[in-house]
Scaffold this motif. Sequence first.
Motif, mmCIF file in Angstrom:
data_model
loop_
_atom_site.group_PDB
_atom_site.id
_atom_site.type_symbol
_atom_site.label_atom_id
_atom_site.label_comp_id
_atom_site.label_asym_id
_atom_site.label_seq_id
_atom_site.Cartn_x
_atom_site.Cartn_y
_atom_site.Cartn_z
ATOM 1 N N SER A 6 0.832 -1.227 0.000
ATOM 2 C CA SER A 6 0.000 0.000 0.000
ATOM 3 C C SER A 6 0.855 1.261 0.000
ATOM 4 C CB SER A 6 -0.972 0.047 1.164
ATOM 5 O OG SER A 6 -1.878 -1.024 1.049
ATOM 6 N N THR A 7 0.340 2.269 -0.737
ATOM 7 C CA THR A 7 1.108 3.508 -0.891
ATOM 8 C C THR A 7 0.286 4.750 -0.576
ATOM 9 O OG1 THR A 7 0.495 3.364 -3.205
ATOM 10 C CG2 THR A 7 2.730 2.737 -2.661
ATOM 11 N N ARG A 8 -0.988 4.564 -0.223
ATOM 12 C CA ARG A 8 -1.856 5.736 -0.164
ATOM 13 C C ARG A 8 -2.347 6.027 1.239
ATOM 14 N NH1 ARG A 8 -3.923 4.194 -5.584
ATOM 15 N NH2 ARG A 8 -2.617 5.498 -6.909
ATOM 16 N N SER B 128 -4.975 7.686 1.943
ATOM 17 C CA SER B 128 -6.438 7.522 2.067
ATOM 18 C C SER B 128 -6.793 6.068 2.386
ATOM 19 C CB SER B 128 -7.156 7.999 0.808
ATOM 20 O OG SER B 128 -6.798 7.208 -0.283
ATOM 21 N N ASP B 129 -5.974 5.116 1.929
ATOM 22 C CA ASP B 129 -6.184 3.715 2.324
ATOM 23 C C ASP B 129 -5.908 3.572 3.823
ATOM 24 O OD1 ASP B 129 -6.335 3.419 -0.413
ATOM 25 O OD2 ASP B 129 -4.907 1.775 -0.545
ATOM 26 N N ALA B 130 -4.789 4.168 4.236
ATOM 27 C CA ALA B 130 -4.346 4.036 5.622
ATOM 28 C C ALA B 130 -5.361 4.641 6.590
ATOM 29 C CB ALA B 130 -2.985 4.714 5.796
ATOM 30 N N GLY C 269 5.476 -5.168 -5.845
ATOM 31 C CA GLY C 269 6.405 -4.075 -5.479
ATOM 32 C C GLY C 269 7.446 -3.868 -6.565
ATOM 33 N N ASN C 270 7.785 -2.630 -6.809
ATOM 34 C CA ASN C 270 8.603 -2.290 -7.957
ATOM 35 C C ASN C 270 9.965 -1.722 -7.553
ATOM 36 O OD1 ASN C 270 8.494 -2.230 -10.775
ATOM 37 N ND2 ASN C 270 8.335 -0.005 -10.729
ATOM 38 N N SER C 271 10.093 -1.298 -6.304
ATOM 39 C CA SER C 271 11.351 -0.714 -5.826
ATOM 40 C C SER C 271 12.350 -1.839 -5.544
ATOM 41 C CB SER C 271 11.085 0.040 -4.524
ATOM 42 O OG SER C 271 10.627 -0.869 -3.546
HETATM 43 C C1 LIG Z 1 1.779 -3.439 -11.542
HETATM 44 C C2 LIG Z 1 1.464 -2.998 -10.131
HETATM 45 C C3 LIG Z 1 0.188 -3.182 -9.617
HETATM 46 C C4 LIG Z 1 -0.134 -2.752 -8.318
HETATM 47 N N1 LIG Z 1 -1.402 -2.942 -7.842
HETATM 48 C C5 LIG Z 1 -1.720 -2.499 -6.584
HETATM 49 C C6 LIG Z 1 -3.031 -2.654 -6.048
HETATM 50 O O1 LIG Z 1 -3.923 -3.206 -6.680
HETATM 51 N N2 LIG Z 1 -3.293 -2.158 -4.822
HETATM 52 C C7 LIG Z 1 -2.331 -1.534 -4.074
HETATM 53 O O2 LIG Z 1 -2.623 -1.112 -2.965
HETATM 54 N N3 LIG Z 1 -1.077 -1.384 -4.544
HETATM 55 C C8 LIG Z 1 -0.763 -1.845 -5.781
HETATM 56 N N4 LIG Z 1 0.508 -1.674 -6.248
HETATM 57 C C9 LIG Z 1 1.479 -1.010 -5.370
HETATM 58 C C10 LIG Z 1 2.502 -1.971 -4.806
HETATM 59 O O3 LIG Z 1 1.931 -3.048 -4.140
HETATM 60 C C11 LIG Z 1 3.459 -1.257 -3.874
HETATM 61 O O4 LIG Z 1 2.813 -0.926 -2.676
HETATM 62 C C12 LIG Z 1 3.958 -0.004 -4.481
HETATM 63 O O5 LIG Z 1 4.420 -0.264 -5.785
HETATM 64 C C13 LIG Z 1 5.058 0.601 -3.591
HETATM 65 O O6 LIG Z 1 6.066 -0.295 -3.412
HETATM 66 P P1 LIG Z 1 7.386 -0.192 -4.223
HETATM 67 O O7 LIG Z 1 7.974 1.109 -3.792
HETATM 68 O O8 LIG Z 1 8.177 -1.398 -3.828
HETATM 69 O O9 LIG Z 1 7.038 -0.221 -5.683
HETATM 70 C C14 LIG Z 1 0.843 -2.117 -7.525
HETATM 71 C C15 LIG Z 1 2.135 -1.957 -8.044
HETATM 72 C C16 LIG Z 1 2.456 -2.397 -9.315
HETATM 73 C C17 LIG Z 1 3.886 -2.233 -9.819
#
Ligand SMILES: Cc1cc2nc3c(=O)[nH]c(=O)nc-3n(C[C@H](O)[C@H](O)[C@H](O)COP(=O)(O)O)c2cc1C
Length: 455
Positions: A145-147, A149-151, A235-237
């Motif tokens: 989760s990144t938002r 508003s979700d939190a 996660g993409n990081s």
């Molecule tokens: C392709 C893709 C789809 C994602 N789908 C969701 C999602 O449906 N719900 C959600 O809360 N976060 C979603 N995320 C966010 C990730 O789970 C993660 O929280 C976010 O990318 C931050 O982590 P990171 O910094 O490692 O990328 C998605 C990320 C990617 C790359």
Amino acid sequence: MNHPDTAFESDPKHLHLAFDLSFTHTEGRWARPGSWAGRTFPDVRMFQELAITAERGGIDMLFFGDGTGLPDTWRGSTDAAVEWGVQWPRHDMSPFIAAMSAVTEHIGFGLTYSSTFMHPFYVARLLNSLDHVTGGRIAFNVVASTRVSDAANYGYDRLPEHGQRYERMDEFIDVCQRLWDSVEPDAIVMDRETGRFADPAKVHAIDHHGAFFDVKGPLTSVPSPQGHPVLVQAGNSPRGIATSAKFADLIFGFGGNLASQTRHRSMLDAELAANGRDPADVGILWATQLVIGRTAEEAAARKNEMLAYWGDEAVGAYLSYNSGYDFSTVGSTVNLGDLNETIVATGASPSGLVGQLVTELGADHDMSRAEFFERGWKHAVGFDTTMSGTAEQLADQLEENFAATGSRGGYMIGNPLSMPSSYVDIIELLVPELRRRGTMGEAYPGRTLRENLAS
Ligand SMILES: Cc1cc2nc3c(=O)[nH]c(=O)nc-3n(C[C@H](O)[C@H](O)[C@H](O)COP(=O)(O)O)c2cc1C
């Protein structure tokens, strides 16, 4: 089929396709030509019919991302998101999946929960039940989760720090896995003569005491067909990729940019190897938008439908939420460099629309507010990264990218122009072409989703 041209050496796998149904009704899709008329989200029969159709096409999985807050960055309010249906409404899809599984036999289902907000005992138990109900066709997409508003719906003023969210995810999944293993597969005896139900020697407490959770266990339910649901991570990081390499069976990755995709693939392979796992076993499904036509001209015309403008309020709500910056504050003229600096200073994401415009046009560039929002709309709908063409043209491109990213996984096709017609077109036009070429394998060769994805 092409062979992988990365350093990775292994038998190439078949290309897998999933449909991402996260946003099939939002962002105005409900009103587009080809969308269901006379039915509205969340009519469960819409989903059941789509599941039947997708299974006819041999699609591996229907996938549901999730978010539990409303876009509220634009003007600091949820009004525009509600008025224009921007990433809202969204339901908990677990009962919908149960209903879809009742009318299908093979197709898999991906369900998203946040390890930052949920509790692993509840999620492990729910996923176990869904694995039973679907007959071994469930995947769990775990997100950090990144938002905010979700939190805010789970009692937080702010999101826990990024690294801490991933530490919690590591522990969350560890608890889930131990709970799924806490009842051994042959624990249930059900001996009618003695009346003995189960063997207590095969049912174990887990006695977990960690930084985030205390869970005694065992799970209160019996082992499910897959034992462990297929685990998906997005996660993409670098930190997100490191965590995914510990447990994920499948990755959901950002598509549309081959350089960043190959970087993601090689980082993941290195992390998998460091965890003693075989990189051949973990595919990436790349998020992909497709517009298909019977001719190239028809496809191009359809793609242009994406540009039908939505209005500043809706576009602003979308862009502001996704970058974390309130674009209602921009003036009648926008200086790209100044705006980018302001965004970075607020801690919002610099890699979104404005960052891209700076790269494209330069930091000195001024544009009108109207142009800024029109470009914002094009960015929001993913116009430049959407592939369009005939089935043959798209199959060529998909095969090429699949090979260039290691030939493991495939594509998560999302954000359709309209539901159901865009997905029906893919099933009727693209899938037969990929099967004819042998790029996609036999539909559903296994008994469970895990087995089907392994081919
Ligand atoms: C392709 C893709 C789809 C994602 N789908 C969701 C999602 O449906 N719900 C959600 O809360 N976060 C979603 N995320 C966010 C990730 O789970 C993660 O929280 C976010 O990318 C931050 O982590 P990171 O910094 O490692 O990328 C998605 C990320 C990617 C790359």
